[in-house]
Design a protein around this motif. Structure first.
Motif, PDB file in Angstrom:
ATOM      1  N   UNK A   1       0.907  -1.154  -0.089  1.00  0.00           N
ATOM      2  CA  UNK A   1      -0.082  -0.088  -0.097  1.00  0.00           C
ATOM      3  C   UNK A   1       0.893   1.449   0.078  1.00  0.00           C
ATOM      4  N   UNK A   2       1.035   1.756  -1.277  1.00  0.00           N
ATOM      5  CA  UNK A   2       1.928   3.166  -1.189  1.00  0.00           C
ATOM      6  C   UNK A   2       3.341   2.511  -0.882  1.00  0.00           C
ATOM      7  N   UNK A   3       4.251   3.212   0.065  1.00  0.00           N
ATOM      8  CA  UNK A   3       5.339   2.818   0.474  1.00  0.00           C
ATOM      9  C   UNK A   3       5.518   2.011   1.238  1.00  0.00           C
ATOM     10  N   UNK A   4       4.455   1.295   1.952  1.00  0.00           N
ATOM     11  CA  UNK A   4       4.172   0.263   2.708  1.00  0.00           C
ATOM     12  C   UNK A   4       4.034  -1.317   2.539  1.00  0.00           C
ATOM     13  N   UNK A   5       4.729  -1.888   2.767  1.00  0.00           N
ATOM     14  CA  UNK A   5       4.596  -3.458   2.607  1.00  0.00           C
ATOM     15  C   UNK A   5       4.076  -4.199   3.966  1.00  0.00           C
ATOM     16  N   UNK A   6       3.086  -4.806   3.822  1.00  0.00           N
ATOM     17  CA  UNK A   6       2.404  -5.714   4.719  1.00  0.00           C
ATOM     18  C   UNK A   6       2.304  -7.155   4.471  1.00  0.00           C
ATOM     19  N   UNK A   7       2.437  -7.780   5.731  1.00  0.00           N
ATOM     20  CA  UNK A   7       2.181  -9.425   5.323  1.00  0.00           C
ATOM     21  C   UNK A   7       1.963  -9.936   6.720  1.00  0.00           C
ATOM     22  N   UNK A   8       1.396 -11.202   6.654  1.00  0.00           N
ATOM     23  CA  UNK A   8       1.144 -11.863   7.629  1.00  0.00           C
ATOM     24  C   UNK A   8       2.270 -12.975   8.164  1.00  0.00           C
ATOM     25  N   UNK A   9       2.479 -13.209   9.379  1.00  0.00           N
ATOM     26  CA  UNK A   9       3.650 -14.181   9.763  1.00  0.00           C
ATOM     27  C   UNK A   9       3.218 -15.398  10.812  1.00  0.00           C
ATOM     28  N   UNK A  10       3.742 -16.162  10.402  1.00  0.00           N
ATOM     29  CA  UNK A  10       3.628 -17.358  11.401  1.00  0.00           C
ATOM     30  C   UNK A  10       4.783 -17.589  12.127  1.00  0.00           C
ATOM     31  N   UNK A  11       4.682 -17.274  13.464  1.00  0.00           N
ATOM     32  CA  UNK A  11       5.766 -17.298  14.446  1.00  0.00           C
ATOM     33  C   UNK A  11       5.747 -18.409  15.416  1.00  0.00           C
ATOM     34  N   UNK A  12       6.567 -18.818  16.278  1.00  0.00           N
ATOM     35  CA  UNK A  12       6.862 -19.894  17.144  1.00  0.00           C
ATOM     36  C   UNK A  12       5.761 -19.993  17.940  1.00  0.00           C
ATOM     37  N   UNK A  13       5.297 -18.744  18.365  1.00  0.00           N
ATOM     38  CA  UNK A  13       4.032 -18.831  19.692  1.00  0.00           C
ATOM     39  C   UNK A  13       2.833 -18.337  19.164  1.00  0.00           C
ATOM     40  N   UNK A  14       2.729 -17.993  17.706  1.00  0.00           N
ATOM     41  CA  UNK A  14       1.479 -17.582  17.231  1.00  0.00           C
ATOM     42  C   UNK A  14       1.658 -16.663  16.016  1.00  0.00           C
ATOM     43  N   UNK A  15       0.600 -16.040  15.661  1.00  0.00           N
ATOM     44  CA  UNK A  15       0.366 -15.139  14.389  1.00  0.00           C
ATOM     45  C   UNK A  15       0.800 -13.904  14.583  1.00  0.00           C
ATOM     46  N   UNK A  16       1.215 -13.229  13.524  1.00  0.00           N
ATOM     47  CA  UNK A  16       1.316 -11.787  13.522  1.00  0.00           C
ATOM     48  C   UNK A  16       1.376 -11.070  12.270  1.00  0.00           C
ATOM     49  N   UNK A  17       0.959  -9.684  12.259  1.00  0.00           N
ATOM     50  CA  UNK A  17       1.484  -9.024  10.849  1.00  0.00           C
ATOM     51  C   UNK A  17       2.391  -8.215  11.172  1.00  0.00           C
ATOM     52  N   UNK A  18       2.984  -7.625  10.072  1.00  0.00           N
ATOM     53  CA  UNK A  18       4.236  -6.606   9.925  1.00  0.00           C
ATOM     54  C   UNK A  18       3.902  -5.702   8.773  1.00  0.00           C
ATOM     55  N   UNK A  19       3.944  -4.199   9.153  1.00  0.00           N
ATOM     56  CA  UNK A  19       4.133  -3.539   8.269  1.00  0.00           C
ATOM     57  C   UNK A  19       5.479  -2.712   8.119  1.00  0.00           C
ATOM     58  N   UNK A  20       6.080  -2.599   6.999  1.00  0.00           N
ATOM     59  CA  UNK A  20       7.375  -1.999   6.764  1.00  0.00           C
ATOM     60  C   UNK A  20       7.225  -0.812   5.841  1.00  0.00           C
ATOM     61  N   UNK A  21       7.803   0.299   6.392  1.00  0.00           N
ATOM     62  CA  UNK A  21       7.839   1.372   5.517  1.00  0.00           C
ATOM     63  C   UNK A  21       9.491   1.940   5.500  1.00  0.00           C
ATOM     64  N   UNK A  22      10.037   1.826   4.305  1.00  0.00           N
ATOM     65  CA  UNK A  22      11.384   2.293   4.274  1.00  0.00           C
ATOM     66  C   UNK A  22      11.617   3.933   4.474  1.00  0.00           C
TER      67      UNK A  22
END
Length: 472
Positions: free
Chosen positions: A227-248
């Motif tokens: 979305x614009x200058x931001x990349x978002x995605x879902x994560x499967x991590x050792x203790x549960x789920x998560x989402x991360x948004x990264x904006x350079x």
């Protein structure tokens, strides 16, 4: 790791940010350690000691500088380049393996005894795996203290400490303040529960557009989006789920993490850094590629191009298999059908686990039978632990085991080694887009001749691949 005093001191005297993460500067007169680019007055030579890691500086009795926060510097790019035991161990420690499985678990994953592992890490980094993990726990705890409203006891266990007393003692030793003092100093407005905002440092330059364009072109609906200058995605991590948004941004990437379990903060940060290749040394890469007249103009106009890596090695392997002999758009469509049953309305999910993919019915794959069987064979091997696609995997062994599976050849295994395991020196001379890019740059496009020509790009041939794909 050998540290040349004169070279290190010159880097400190010039406050050279390129060396942040390569080593720490400890000052005997103040008892603190800093990153090389710390803006404080350059200490006298007689008062300076250099250490290859924050853990080594802490072990020697120094505390972290409150001004430059050396624990938040980019990681050493050496761990991405190196495929030996120490490099593999550092990648796994960064992913939180010691916190979850202890030193025996780390040693078991690497196939060595605890004693041998401790000896090698101490010889190269001045600290063993427990001390290195302890330094990471201290950083994780500081982030949670300063960016969440969690109770300090909750933070202690979320950061991986075995007791509240151990947590208090470590924070006091590393930051010269009790945990309550760090919380009083914070300037960040508390976030909603489970949400953490932080900055991920990198070595400049960073060509953000190439990263975002690459990921957007291959974005899997329901798993990731731009979305614009931001990349978002879902994560499967050792203790549960998560989402991360990264904006350079300039000098850092703004990250927003939404975690179902805060114990996953360290692995979430490690995977976000790995995805954007934030611990790379772009000047070293560009110096090698830019010396070739074919790349010179491209490197000059677009410095800091990174290799988009992954948050999930199995996901990349499945993508590589699905993408065999089909377009990027076609691969996205097929993958979308495959994971449709796992999607939840209105939220991003992490890619399904190997065991879940293995159990999908035949009609969920939407691809030739041979390719479906290859994915199932891969999923079974990963689920059983026969193939390791984690960042600490032995690169040569993983490639060998992948190519033993029917339907996986050199191209697929190489692509997985580059993006899943982080090998910086992969080259795929038979790739059609690579050959087109080479031709566009005036290079030979015959696979054998091109492969021989690419030897001059070692050890950064993965970065050359990205530029060749871009040229195509």
């Amino acid at each position: 790791m050998e540290l040349d005093f004169e070279r290190c001191y010159r880097a400190v005297d010039s406050r050279d940010q390129r060396f942040d993460g390569w080593f720490c500067t400890a000052v005997t007169s103040t008892g603190i350690y800093c990153r090389p680019s710390c803006p404080a007055m350059t200490p006298k030579r007689a008062n300076v000691r250099f250490y290859p890691s924050a853990a080594a500086a802490q072990r020697a009795g120094f505390r972290a500088c409150k001004r430059c926060r050396p624990d938040a510097a980019p990681g050493s790019p050496e761990w991405d380049v190196r495929a030996d035991l120490v490099g593999r161990a550092m990648r796994l420690i960064g992913d939180g393996v010691v916190d979850r499985e202890g030193v025996p678990g780390l040693a078991g994953r690497l196939g060595y005894t605890e004693r041998h592992l401790n000896r090698l890490l101490t010889a190269e980094l001045g600290a063993g795996p427990l001390a290195l993990a302890r330094a990471q726990r201290a950083q994780t705890a500081r982030i949670l203290i300063e960016t969440t409203d969690l109770g300090l006891a909750e933070i202690a266990f979320a950061a991986g400490f075995g007791s509240v007393r151990q947590f208090n003692d470590t924070i006091l030793e590393v930051y010269a303040q009790a945990p309550s003092g760090l919380r009083e100093r914070r300037k960040v407005t508390p976030n909603e529960a489970g949400t953490i905002n932080l900055r991920l440092a990198y070595r400049s330059p960073l060509h953000a557009a190439s990263l975002l364009d690459f990921l957007e072109t291959r974005a899997l609906p329901g798993v990731e989006e731009r979305v614009g200058n931001t990349y978002r995605r879902g994560l499967s991590l050792p203790h549960g789920s998560a989402t991360v948004s990264l904006s350079p941004a300039d000098r850092w990437v703004s990250a927003t993490l939404r975690l179902s379990d805060v114990r996953d903060l360290a692995p979430a940060v490690a995977r976000a850094r790995r995805l954007f290749d934030l611990d790379a040394d772009p000047e070293a890469v560009d110096a090698t590629l830019g010396a070739d007249p074919a790349f010179a103009e491209m490197v000059r106009n677009e410095p800091g191009v990174r290799v988009p890596r992954s948050v999930d090695g199995f996901e990349i392997a499945v993508r590589a298999i699905v993408g065999q002999q089909v377009s990027v758009a076609g691969a996205r469509t097929t993958l979308g059908r495959m994971i449709r049953s796992f999607k939840k309305p209105g939220e991003l999910i992490g890619f399904p686990a190997a065991a879940e993919i293995a159990e999908l019915p035949d009609d969920a794959f939407g691809m030739p039978v041979a390719r479906r069987d290859t994915i199932r064979a891969l999923a079974g091997a990963v689920a059983d632990g026969k193939i390791d696609l984690d960042p600490g995997a032995d690169r040569d062994e993983t490639v060998a085991r992948l190519t033993e599976l029917p339907g996986i050849g050199a191209w697929t295994a190489g692509y997985v080694a580059m993006r899943a395991i982080g090998d910086p020196d992969v080259f795929l001379p038979t790739d059609l887009a690579v050959r087109r890019g080479a031709k566009a740059l005036g290079l030979p496009d015959d696979p054998k001749t091109l492969s021989a020509y690419a030897e001059r790009w070692r050890p950064w041939r993965s970065y050359a691949l990205i530029r060749l794909w871009k040229a195509a």
